[in-house]
Scaffold this motif. Sequence first.
Motif, PDB file in Angstrom:
ATOM      1  N   GLU A 152       0.830  -1.209   0.000  1.00  0.00           N
ATOM      2  CA  GLU A 152       0.000   0.000   0.000  1.00  0.00           C
ATOM      3  C   GLU A 152       0.864   1.259   0.000  1.00  0.00           C
ATOM      4  N   CYS A 153       1.902   1.265   0.816  1.00  0.00           N
ATOM      5  CA  CYS A 153       2.768   2.446   0.878  1.00  0.00           C
ATOM      6  C   CYS A 153       3.590   2.601  -0.401  1.00  0.00           C
ATOM      7  N   TRP A 155       2.510   1.734  -3.329  1.00  0.00           N
ATOM      8  CA  TRP A 155       1.574   2.264  -4.317  1.00  0.00           C
ATOM      9  C   TRP A 155       1.424   3.783  -4.168  1.00  0.00           C
ATOM     10  N   ARG A 156       1.375   4.257  -2.939  1.00  0.00           N
ATOM     11  CA  ARG A 156       1.266   5.711  -2.725  1.00  0.00           C
ATOM     12  C   ARG A 156       2.482   6.438  -3.309  1.00  0.00           C
ATOM     13  N   HIS A 157       3.659   5.842  -3.138  1.00  0.00           N
ATOM     14  CA  HIS A 157       4.871   6.440  -3.687  1.00  0.00           C
ATOM     15  C   HIS A 157       4.808   6.457  -5.218  1.00  0.00           C
ATOM     16  N   ARG A 159       2.103   6.413  -7.053  1.00  0.00           N
ATOM     17  CA  ARG A 159       1.059   7.347  -7.484  1.00  0.00           C
ATOM     18  C   ARG A 159       1.577   8.776  -7.521  1.00  0.00           C
ATOM     19  N   SER A 160       2.419   9.149  -6.546  1.00  0.00           N
ATOM     20  CA  SER A 160       2.972  10.502  -6.558  1.00  0.00           C
ATOM     21  C   SER A 160       3.879  10.698  -7.769  1.00  0.00           C
ATOM     22  N   GLU A 281      -5.429   6.726 -12.567  1.00  0.00           N
ATOM     23  CA  GLU A 281      -5.044   6.165 -11.270  1.00  0.00           C
ATOM     24  C   GLU A 281      -5.945   4.996 -10.884  1.00  0.00           C
TER      25      GLU A 281
END
Length: 299
Positions: A152-153, A155-157, A159-160, A281
């Motif tokens: 999950e973390c 993926w956040r990276h 996405r940015s 996204e």
Amino acid sequence: MAAVQRSNYLPYLQQLLDTQGDTEGVAIESVCGICQENKLDISKSAREFTSSIEPPEEHLQLHRNFVDYLKHDIERTVVLACGHVFGDRCIRGLLAQGSDLVCPSCGFRMAYQGCGHAIAPALIQVEGNNPIRDTFPLTIPEGARDPQNCMECRWRHIRSHIRYALADECISCRQRTLAHVPLDAAGHRAHRDQHMSIGLRQSLDDILALVWPEFVTRETNSSLSKASAESERHQIHVSLLNAMVRSEMEDTIWYRTKAGRSTHLTKEQLRRHTRGMASIEQTLLGWLMDSTREQRRMW
């Protein structure tokens, strides 16, 4: 008569896992290091028992196996990232306590170093004496790469990075505009295309690394061909993802392309850009989550 290896440390045992059907080979006998009683199903005697269980109806498989294991004091085997193996029921009992899982043998904290979220234990799928060494991920002592952060973390990276690559204008061009430095239109477009292509491609590579991590195995014969097939599939899917995103961008994303002008995108253009970004996204995230359901657990 086969020699007996008693240990709960996978690096000592892993080469022997696929030879439990060999009467002259080294036999594994291992009990759970938590309860010190229940036999793990990687043990030779346990695998002889489980291979003799008559296969039940598919919808009763899990329940029947659980009952048979419980009746004979056998536990399914799970391995922690540090390489120690324990019984599944005992590990789930520790997890139910609500605190971070710490290896009872070596004190390794089962959490990613970057984000601190929990690392899930990996179940070793045992089916009689069938080969099993490629059915669960490498442990850290065997050379596994620590991803630092959970999926999950990560993926956040990613996405940015996608948002940066697909922004309505790149940061360097914006800074030049604010500094009233003239921009060459052709140079600006070439720079923007390069910025977007490199950034987007890297993001898609990162996404594929989440879905299909590099297949590093214990070098069994079957794993070599599988690693080659995984690498080829990875490249194909990166290309497909890139084409999909580019196609959606053509329909929904508006970019500032007139270099040197102070005009801004209209509100409608900005809305379309925002909707397009959200659509890309969601498409990537949906594809990511659907694909990972089919993959094995990873550290």
